[in-house]
Design a protein around this motif. Sequence first.
Motif, PDB file in Angstrom:
ATOM      1  N   ARG B  61       0.824  -1.209   0.000  1.00 44.21           N
ATOM      2  CA  ARG B  61       0.000   0.000   0.000  1.00 44.21           C
ATOM      3  C   ARG B  61       0.856   1.256   0.000  1.00 44.21           C
ATOM      4  O   ARG B  61       0.509   2.247  -0.639  1.00 44.21           O
ATOM      5  CB  ARG B  61      -0.923   0.000   1.210  1.00 44.21           C
ATOM      6  N   ALA B  62       1.971   1.178   0.713  1.00 42.62           N
ATOM      7  CA  ALA B  62       2.852   2.347   0.768  1.00 42.62           C
ATOM      8  C   ALA B  62       3.401   2.659  -0.621  1.00 42.62           C
ATOM      9  O   ALA B  62       3.464   3.822  -1.027  1.00 42.62           O
ATOM     10  CB  ALA B  62       3.998   2.094   1.745  1.00 42.62           C
ATOM     11  N   THR B  63       3.769   1.620  -1.360  1.00 39.18           N
ATOM     12  CA  THR B  63       4.286   1.840  -2.715  1.00 39.18           C
ATOM     13  C   THR B  63       3.243   2.538  -3.569  1.00 39.18           C
ATOM     14  O   THR B  63       3.539   3.475  -4.304  1.00 39.18           O
ATOM     15  CB  THR B  63       4.659   0.497  -3.373  1.00 39.18           C
ATOM     16  N   LEU B  64       2.009   2.085  -3.461  1.00 40.14           N
ATOM     17  CA  LEU B  64       0.953   2.688  -4.265  1.00 40.14           C
ATOM     18  C   LEU B  64       0.621   4.105  -3.805  1.00 40.14           C
ATOM     19  O   LEU B  64       0.443   5.008  -4.621  1.00 40.14           O
ATOM     20  CB  LEU B  64      -0.318   1.829  -4.217  1.00 40.14           C
ATOM     21  N   SER B  65       0.557   4.300  -2.483  1.00 42.56           N
ATOM     22  CA  SER B  65       0.100   5.612  -2.016  1.00 42.56           C
ATOM     23  C   SER B  65       1.200   6.667  -2.138  1.00 42.56           C
ATOM     24  O   SER B  65       0.919   7.821  -2.437  1.00 42.56           O
ATOM     25  CB  SER B  65      -0.406   5.519  -0.576  1.00 42.56           C
ATOM     26  N   LYS B  66       2.448   6.247  -1.950  1.00 45.17           N
ATOM     27  CA  LYS B  66       3.543   7.204  -2.064  1.00 45.17           C
ATOM     28  C   LYS B  66       3.563   7.831  -3.453  1.00 45.17           C
ATOM     29  O   LYS B  66       3.776   9.014  -3.609  1.00 45.17           O
ATOM     30  CB  LYS B  66       4.874   6.482  -1.816  1.00 45.17           C
ATOM     31  N   SER B  67       3.352   6.989  -4.431  1.00 43.24           N
ATOM     32  CA  SER B  67       3.460   7.485  -5.804  1.00 43.24           C
ATOM     33  C   SER B  67       2.176   8.161  -6.266  1.00 43.24           C
ATOM     34  O   SER B  67       2.155   8.803  -7.307  1.00 43.24           O
ATOM     35  CB  SER B  67       3.770   6.322  -6.734  1.00 43.24           C
ATOM     36  N   LYS B  68       1.111   7.989  -5.482  1.00 42.85           N
ATOM     37  CA  LYS B  68      -0.200   8.572  -5.828  1.00 42.85           C
ATOM     38  C   LYS B  68      -0.607   8.236  -7.260  1.00 42.85           C
ATOM     39  O   LYS B  68      -1.181   9.051  -7.966  1.00 42.85           O
ATOM     40  CB  LYS B  68      -0.161  10.096  -5.686  1.00 42.85           C
TER      41      LYS B  68
END
Lengths: 351, 479
Positions: B61-68
């Motif tokens: 989730r962090a990978t997805l949310s960081k990159s928006k």
Amino acid sequence: MPIPCSRQCGKKAILKRPKTGHALCKECFFYAFESEIHNTITQGKLFKPGDKVAIGASGGKDSTVLAYVLKTLNERHQYGIDLFLLSIDEGITGYRDDSLKTVQQNKDDYGLPLKILSYKELYGWTMDEIVAEIGKKNNCTFCGVFRRQALDRGAAFLGVDCIATGHNADDIAETVLMNILRGDIARLQRCTSIITAGADCIRRCKPLKYAYEKEIVMYAYFKQLVYFSTECVFAPNAYRGHARTYLKDLERIRPSSILDIIHSGETLQVKEGIKLPERRNCSRCGFVSSQEICKACIMLEGLNRGLPKLGIGKSTKVKRALESIAKDKCNDKCNGKCKDNEQIDEKDLEF
Amino acid sequence: MCTLNLSEYDTTTSFPADTIEAHDAVPFCKKCGNQEAQVFLKNKNEYCKRCFLIILRHKFRATLSKSKSVHTNDSILVAHSGKANSTLLLHLITTDMNESISKKLQFSFKVLYIDDGIVKGRSIKERESIQSALAKEAENLQLTMYILPLSNCVTDSICEEMQLANAPLMNMTSENTIVQEIFDNLENDTAKDELLQQLRLKLLVSAARKLNCNKIFIADASVDLAVKVLGNVSTGRGSQLPFNVAFSDTRYKDVTLLRPLRDFTRDDITGYLECYNLHPIFNCDKYNSSFPASIRNVTRNFVYKLDSEFHSTVPTIYRTSEKLAAKRMECENSNTKIDDNVNSDNNICVLCELTSDSSYLSKEQPSVAQAKLFSKLVSTVADTSLNMATNSLNIHELSSNEQIKSINASKEEKHQCQNDIHKSILKQSIIEKYLCYGCRLIFLNSKQIDNILPNFISNAIKKKSQIAHLEKEISDFLL
Ligand SMILES: [Zn+2]
Ligand SMILES: [Zn+2]
Ligand SMILES: [Zn+2]
Ligand SMILES: [Zn+2]
Ligand SMILES: [Zn+2]
């Protein structure tokens, strides 16, 4: 049935070019090999008429072939350059005897002047003397740092315009891979350049940049050039050893891989906005350094003050800090890598 | 940031008592500290299953949310290979979907499996059993999964009909065999493997368009990216790294490729699969056997070996690649820049659809591309006029002159094969003109260059040359 030479010269081929796979006769191979180097030199504008050019000579196959070909091409195409052989003698008893003998032989065979510079002349100390001061344990730090600078110092000492080194395509491809594995983007960006030069530093160039190691060996073999086999007693460190094996595997399954890797290097650069370590010149000796004072100067200072292990000693805090930075860097740099330097010899891969 | 509710997981994962006795000091989970560690990672971290899975979920989730880069209402196509990575990715997304509304990933997705069995030498029986395994997986996870045979890439209408995995078995015997011929004519495993990768990508993107997906998930984990970095560099694709290994690949205007597993290690993946007792359709051994003598396979072996000896290597390799970009051409005057913009479409490789890297090189500087041409020239041409005295040769001109010469020569010598030679030389120059350095290598030494180009390439080339022709006609009137 004999295979005809692919240049249609009418002779039969005696070899298959490792680089292109073409079948050639001996003369056509010489022609192709020399033309390619000539093309690299003229297209890359490596030399100017009147240049004093030092060939970094170790007696190994690359520098031997480089010396022979440069001399031949200089006469054939009137580059008008003043060529000579430059060797460095570290002053390790017995270590250089064979290779210097080979360089001596090259000098006689090709009629090129030879200059041997010793660590004693360049630094005031021989490696033997340094080892006596600091013991065997730390000498790798010194040889690594000193060796990296020796050719530059020697060239400056002799008022040279350009140093030609024997780096071949295999060396450069290997360096591209090593720099990716190490994450060294600054060197990755530099290592495929055919000419490198510091601010007021002497030009370094690689006329054999596109020459395959196997073809260099072939050329030496058919021209019967004498060279000193630099099979080193030291095994390369595990990392470089793996990278080398990998490159050999790649070459086996697709011979153009070596050039393809260099092509990748040539078309890459560090992204905008990514900070690179600053390259500047040592305030003492003027050679390229990442610090105010280069490692070699710090170590020399320590040796000369009788405080070899402490570098420049405890006189000021600034100097102590400098010294500790230098020492740390050396230690992690030399972790087994020094042996690599031995093996790669004058072609230190620190370009 | 990801905030997962811990209580939604079953906390009663227990160890049999005798295991504890056997290892006198079973370490505790590094994260919660009160459970015994059950997952032991190479980086010396030890977790209980629950914490381990939470960490992985968080990472994803962090990978997805960081990159928006993923938004509500996005429609995503997940590329499924049947191997460990994508098996994990599918499971991860599906289980996430089942969470409470507030934590749910806000996108819809479909799954695509590309059946490349025809070029990998799989029997029809094998491929059928793969298909039924996929159907089962789709059913278990309640996914919409499509299967697309690779042979579709040579038909004019890519993805005419998208077949669902759980549809009745497709008729493979009547399949188009052109693609097999194309592969048979390629020089070696590397060429075959490289073409396969490119065709898979093409199909994937066409399928996404067909299914109205605007994003594609590719399940590359960190080790895969490291393999890609070195593989790209070794096949002359260094300048393509910013696309081929980036988290987000934006080479297509309408479809974005994303790599949400980029921070997953090999340990993470095996650990996850073990925790859930998941069995990928393909295990590693089977996978490795497809093109054993390819650069990618050799590179994979090299990276895996390094990875097991030096833990930091894989992250170093792919982080290095993040700092790299294609070299900018230094334009001497501003005119060249404008020209570049006008012709930018002409510099796109018809196969990989990335900017051809010859445009990154200055013609004056020596380069590998020129060195190769020169090598070929001096190894094949007996002409003494290109003697070594020739200063500053224009190799490109020279080599095309030579091509013309050799066409003429062959015309005189043997009339009957004049056409063939003419054709093959034409094809050769087409390859050089419309493909990037890396893609050129695929076709360079193929046995039969004539029918080797897949339809869509020939079509793209036709279209491009027409546009170039038009441009020439109206060039006087362009400002
Ligand atoms: Zn010949
Ligand atoms: Zn050392
Ligand atoms: Zn200095
Ligand atoms: Zn825990
Ligand atoms: Zn391409």
